[in-house]
Design a protein around this motif. Structure first.
Motif, mmCIF file in Angstrom:
data_model
loop_
_atom_site.group_PDB
_atom_site.id
_atom_site.type_symbol
_atom_site.label_atom_id
_atom_site.label_comp_id
_atom_site.label_asym_id
_atom_site.label_seq_id
_atom_site.Cartn_x
_atom_site.Cartn_y
_atom_site.Cartn_z
ATOM 1 N N LYS A 1 0.839 -1.210 0.000
ATOM 2 C CA LYS A 1 0.000 0.000 0.000
ATOM 3 C C LYS A 1 0.870 1.255 0.000
ATOM 4 N N GLY A 2 2.012 1.205 0.688
ATOM 5 C CA GLY A 2 2.932 2.338 0.706
ATOM 6 C C GLY A 2 3.471 2.647 -0.680
ATOM 7 N N SER A 3 3.710 1.621 -1.474
ATOM 8 C CA SER A 3 4.183 1.828 -2.847
ATOM 9 C C SER A 3 3.132 2.553 -3.666
ATOM 10 N N VAL A 4 1.876 2.166 -3.494
ATOM 11 C CA VAL A 4 0.782 2.826 -4.202
ATOM 12 C C VAL A 4 0.710 4.284 -3.769
ATOM 13 N N HIS A 5 0.828 4.509 -2.476
ATOM 14 C CA HIS A 5 0.770 5.875 -1.942
ATOM 15 C C HIS A 5 1.884 6.745 -2.524
ATOM 16 N N ARG A 6 3.093 6.203 -2.638
ATOM 17 C CA ARG A 6 4.218 6.973 -3.184
ATOM 18 C C ARG A 6 3.980 7.370 -4.641
ATOM 19 N N VAL A 7 3.329 6.493 -5.420
ATOM 20 C CA VAL A 7 3.052 6.823 -6.811
ATOM 21 C C VAL A 7 1.967 7.899 -6.903
ATOM 22 N N LEU A 8 0.953 7.785 -6.068
ATOM 23 C CA LEU A 8 -0.182 8.703 -6.147
ATOM 24 C C LEU A 8 0.077 10.037 -5.449
ATOM 25 N N ASN A 9 1.087 10.086 -4.581
ATOM 26 C CA ASN A 9 1.426 11.316 -3.883
ATOM 27 C C ASN A 9 2.789 11.782 -4.380
#
Length: 187
Positions: free
Chosen positions: A172-180
């Motif tokens: 989930k952190g990887s997704v967050h880094r891409v979207l933020n």
């Protein structure tokens, strides 16, 4: 009652997993607890087996490394079993803690197993250091950058970060880094 516990670290070890189950069943285990999880991850089925065991029962494993990750961890498991009046059998070693000799052998073999594991990890670290010095070690392939567009497309469809992470098999952190964009994307 004989209670069997089988574990492999990954799903790719299916043959080894099935072999453990066959061996435990052939040994007469009436109840089997099984899981495919790393030794360092929480092991719910091991906890369930320890909880299930009652005085006079024996916990049976095919190999010591399927049960404990270190001598300390082995000691904790044995302490739990002894407090409940449950013995431990390790089939490939012929160890049974119902006997004084079995208890002694388990302690000696547990120490040897931990030593062997630490030596293997030391050799692995040395090999990685040597490969890095030679420029041959690249580490694991980056997953986030390669899937950035896919992540953004799923987010545009309205999927939550958790749903995207689950769908793509990434954190989930990887997704967050891409979207933020304020957060750096790790490579």
């Amino acid at each position: 009652m004989l209670i069997g516990y089988a574990r492999t670290s990954t799903l790719e070890q299916e043959a080894g997993f099935e072999a453990q189950l066959r061996e435990l069943t052939a040994h007469g285990c009436e109840k089997l607890f099984r899981e495919q999880v790393s030794s360092v991850a929480p092991r719910k089925q091991l906890e369930a087996a320890l909880e299930f065991a009652r005085e006079g029962d024996a916990l049976v494993v095919t190999k010591l490394d399927r049960l404990a990750r270190s001598v300390v961890h082995l000691g904790q498991i044995i302490g739990t079993l002894e407090a409940k009046g449950v013995t431990l059998r390790i089939l490939n070693l012929g160890v049974d803690t119902a006997t004084p000799t079995g208890k002694l052998m388990l302690n000696v073999l547990g120490g040897v197993a931990q030593f062997e594991r630490e030596m293997m990890l030391e050799r692995q670290r040395e090999g990685i250091a040597k490969a890095k010095a030679e420029g041959a070690y690249k580490g694991r392939k980056p997953t986030v950058r390669a899937r950035s567009e896919e992540i953004r497309a799923l987010a545009a469809e309205g999927l939550s970060m958790g749903a995207i992470a689950t769908k793509l098999g990434i954190g989930k952190g990887s997704v967050h880094r891409v979207l933020n964009p304020a957060m750096p994307v790790r490579t």
